[in-house]
Design a protein around this motif. Structure first.
Motif, PDB file in Angstrom:
ATOM      1  N   GLY A  27     -33.309 -46.661 -52.915  1.00 48.79           N
ATOM      2  CA  GLY A  27     -34.553 -46.083 -53.383  1.00 48.79           C
ATOM      3  C   GLY A  27     -35.089 -45.032 -52.421  1.00 48.79           C
ATOM      4  O   GLY A  27     -34.479 -44.728 -51.388  1.00 48.79           O
ATOM      5  N   TYR A  28     -36.255 -44.490 -52.729  1.00 50.58           N
ATOM      6  CA  TYR A  28     -36.845 -43.465 -51.858  1.00 50.58           C
ATOM      7  C   TYR A  28     -38.352 -43.445 -52.029  1.00 50.58           C
ATOM      8  O   TYR A  28     -38.902 -43.879 -53.050  1.00 50.58           O
ATOM      9  N   GLN A  29     -39.019 -42.925 -50.986  1.00 48.59           N
ATOM     10  CA  GLN A  29     -40.466 -42.757 -50.994  1.00 48.59           C
ATOM     11  C   GLN A  29     -40.832 -41.415 -51.612  1.00 48.59           C
ATOM     12  O   GLN A  29     -40.051 -40.460 -51.557  1.00 48.59           O
ATOM     13  N   LYS A  30     -41.991 -41.348 -52.150  1.00 44.09           N
ATOM     14  CA  LYS A  30     -42.503 -40.082 -52.682  1.00 44.09           C
ATOM     15  C   LYS A  30     -42.543 -39.038 -51.565  1.00 44.09           C
ATOM     16  O   LYS A  30     -43.020 -39.294 -50.461  1.00 44.09           O
ATOM     17  N   THR A  58     -37.003 -32.881 -51.640  1.00 40.47           N
ATOM     18  CA  THR A  58     -37.430 -32.034 -52.749  1.00 40.47           C
ATOM     19  C   THR A  58     -37.048 -32.695 -54.073  1.00 40.47           C
ATOM     20  O   THR A  58     -35.899 -33.054 -54.297  1.00 40.47           O
ATOM     21  N   GLY A  59     -38.018 -32.873 -54.931  1.00 41.91           N
ATOM     22  CA  GLY A  59     -37.777 -33.516 -56.217  1.00 41.91           C
ATOM     23  C   GLY A  59     -38.192 -34.965 -56.245  1.00 41.91           C
ATOM     24  O   GLY A  59     -38.246 -35.575 -57.326  1.00 41.91           O
ATOM     25  N   ALA A  60     -38.507 -35.550 -55.063  1.00 37.20           N
ATOM     26  CA  ALA A  60     -38.962 -36.942 -55.013  1.00 37.20           C
ATOM     27  C   ALA A  60     -40.458 -36.973 -55.292  1.00 37.20           C
ATOM     28  O   ALA A  60     -41.295 -37.084 -54.382  1.00 37.20           O
ATOM     29  N   VAL A  61     -40.832 -36.862 -56.572  1.00 36.21           N
ATOM     30  CA  VAL A  61     -42.240 -36.732 -56.948  1.00 36.21           C
ATOM     31  C   VAL A  61     -42.941 -38.077 -57.022  1.00 36.21           C
ATOM     32  O   VAL A  61     -44.161 -38.129 -57.120  1.00 36.21           O
ATOM     33  N   GLN A  62     -42.165 -39.170 -57.001  1.00 35.13           N
ATOM     34  CA  GLN A  62     -42.768 -40.497 -56.995  1.00 35.13           C
ATOM     35  C   GLN A  62     -41.833 -41.485 -56.314  1.00 35.13           C
ATOM     36  O   GLN A  62     -40.629 -41.250 -56.199  1.00 35.13           O
ATOM     37  N   GLN A 113     -34.256 -50.282 -46.232  1.00 35.16           N
ATOM     38  CA  GLN A 113     -35.274 -49.259 -46.044  1.00 35.16           C
ATOM     39  C   GLN A 113     -35.073 -48.168 -47.071  1.00 35.16           C
ATOM     40  O   GLN A 113     -33.967 -47.650 -47.230  1.00 35.16           O
ATOM     41  N   ARG A 114     -36.133 -47.830 -47.805  1.00 37.17           N
ATOM     42  CA  ARG A 114     -36.048 -46.714 -48.732  1.00 37.17           C
ATOM     43  C   ARG A 114     -35.909 -45.413 -47.952  1.00 37.17           C
ATOM     44  O   ARG A 114     -36.378 -45.298 -46.816  1.00 37.17           O
ATOM     45  N   LEU A 115     -35.275 -44.432 -48.578  1.00 34.41           N
ATOM     46  CA  LEU A 115     -35.170 -43.118 -47.948  1.00 34.41           C
ATOM     47  C   LEU A 115     -36.566 -42.541 -47.757  1.00 34.41           C
ATOM     48  O   LEU A 115     -37.395 -42.550 -48.674  1.00 34.41           O
TER      49      LEU A 115
END
Length: 525
Positions: A274-277, A281-285, A325-327
């Protein structure tokens, strides 16, 4: 019995047909008990199998209602125990009048005890020690209406024949009882439902190799151990991973799967963790990864050998620390995930070439299961083909009943480089283009019909090959018509004279394709 042998011979043929590799042995045995009840009016046919550890006979399989499924007999106890001890069959002409009849398992009423006879025969298996006679491993028993002693004794002799035919299956059942007891002693579930196809409903396992695979699945399923599935592409690794999940206490939780080879390496990490907002670039949420989605469930990583080095390190940490850990995040998230991995690659060679982390390899190789390719378990080809035929005939609303004998020959001779996946696609194609009730050779893909692909070079002349094909068509028609040459001629749309001529030309015996009608015998009261 001597006046009408047809029903008994029909039952014996039915038993022989049901003892092939198409069904697990427990199902075969239950079908045999069912045939005894339906074809001959026998009531409560049942098998008692001797347990060497407890030294008791245990009620193992039956057809009918049971009052006490945990019924056991000591050797020599009751009629059953006497038959086991002596190795000789016994006929109880009327249950109520025999002092040794105990009525433990089925709770028969007083009326039944006064109107029913009891037949019990030993089940004798070949002894591994050839210096001794057969080994008594259990008994086969039935209830039947009271009749003349001559008729009851004749029925008892018939049961002795049946007991001899099922001795090998009964020996398998005895071994299965010992295996389940061993699993329970180790704290594992026995998972005998795997034998009945309840957990692995879509897994066809007729061969010994695949039955071993299912046995390993039953052993590891209830644990939380990491499983590594090894095998060529198309052997059914994903299906087996689902079976492992369904055999575990996590069966009601999520089963999440990812093909590591289906995504670019830079996207695999974001999918897994997963990833954090705003992480990129492009990780809008903020997005949860598959490890989080599989919390308290099972995560299946197919083609794990394709993971990048960075992703391998994070997967290793997730296994060891049970956290990810999320990105783009500095915070850890605890996860409780059961991991099942699969690969067709030789991971040991990748480790030597430093393309796969050695510490991760040892972490995921806790319980490896090797799935053999289809060419090494040819006993599964026909059952699998019939399974897929039923599946796609129903899906596409086709009235296709069976696969012709020449088409079966094509299927069994082919070497299946694409394994079960290729066989599945082959049958789906055949169902789609078939416009009759039988799958024939010309419905099969061209790749199956070449001598090179099937490793069967044709040394026949043109005339010999045509004659062989003609003979196969004739045999197929006679099987369908049950030896009726007039009906076979109608089905082939030729004259009876031509069929009669061809039958004589090829030395065929039409009578051997006929099946006697089964009728229930009548009993005198």
């Amino acid at each position: 019995m001597t006046r009408d042998l047809a029903p008994y011979l029909g039952t014996l043929r039915q038993i022989l047909a049901g003892m092939g590799p198409q069904a697990p042995f427990q199902i075969s045995l239950k079908n045999i008990l069912k045939a005894l009840a339906e074809n001959h009016g026998f009531q409560r046919p049942h098998l008692m199998i001797f347990d060497p550890e407890t030294q008791h006979l245990k009620l193992s399989l039956t057809h009918g209602q049971v009052k006490n499924a945990q019924t056991t007999y000591e050797p020599g106890q009751g009629i059953t125990g006497q038959v086991f001890t002596t190795g000789q069959p016994l006929v109880v002409a009327r249950m109520k009048e025999h002092p040794a009849f105990l009525n433990k398992a089925f709770g028969r009423s007083e009326t039944e005890l006064a109107s029913l006879a009891f037949l019990c025969v030993p089940v004798l298996a070949p002894n591994r020690d050839q210096e001794h006679g057969p080994e008594i491993i259990g008994t086969l028993s039935v209830d039947t209406p009271c009749d003349d002693l001559e008729i009851l004794e004749a029925q008892c002799r018939f049961l002795e024949v049946v007991a001899g035919m099922i001795a090998t299956l009964a020996a398998y059942l005895q071994e299965e009882m010992a295996r389940q007891r061993h699993l329970m002693a180790q704290g594992l579930y026995s998972n005998s439902q795997l034998e009945h196809g309840q957990i692995a409903a879509n897994i066809v396992a007729a061969s010994k190799a695949m039955r071993l695979v299912l046995s390993q699945t039953a052993q590891v399923g209830p644990s939380r151990a990491t499983v590594l599935l090894r095998g060529e592409s198309g052997t059914g690794k994903e299906l087996l991973a689902e079976a492992i999940h369904m055999a575990s206490p996590r069966r009601d939780r999520a089963f999440i799967k990812l093909n590591c080879a289906a995504l670019p390496s830079e996207l695999v990490e974001s999918e897994l963790f997963g990833y954090q907002k705003g992480a990129f670039t492009g990780a809008v949420q903020t997005k949860k990864g598959l490890f989080e989605l599989a919390h308290q469930g099972t995560l299946f990583l197919d083609e794990i050998g394709e993971l990048s080095t960075g992703a391998q390190a994070k997967v290793l940490r997730a296994i060891q620390e049970q956290e990810i850990q999320r990105l783009g995040s500095e915070h850890s998230v605890s996860v409780d995930v059961r991991l099942v991995c699969a690969t067709h690659q030789p991971l040991e060679e990748l480790v030597e070439k430093s393309k796969f982390r050695e510490d991760l390899y040892y972490r995921i190789n806790v319980f490896p299961i090797f799935i053999p390719p289809l060419r090494e378990r040819r006993e599964d080809v026909l059952p699998l083909a019939e399974h897929f035929l039923r599946q796609y005939a129903g899906e596409y609303a086709k009235e296709i009943k069976r696969i012709s004998t020449p088409a079966i020959d094509l299927l069994t001779q082919y070497h299946w480089p694409g394994n079960v996946r290729e066989l599945k696609n082959c049958i789906e194609r055949a169902v789609l283009i078939c416009d009759e009730e039988v799958i024939r050779t010309y419905h099969m893909p061209p790749s199956l019909q070449t001598a090179e692909s099937s490793s069967t070079e044709n040394n026949l002349s043109f005339c010999e090959a045509v004659a062989k094909f003609e003979q196969e068509i004739l045999v197929d028609a006679l099987k369908k018509a049950r030896g009726n040459m007039l009906q076979a001629a109608r089905d082939l749309r030729v004259s009876y004279r031509i069929v009669n001529y061809k039958v004589k030309k090829y030395g065929l015996d039409a009578k051997k394709f006929s099946t006697p009608q089964r009728t229930k015998p009548t009993y005198r009261t």
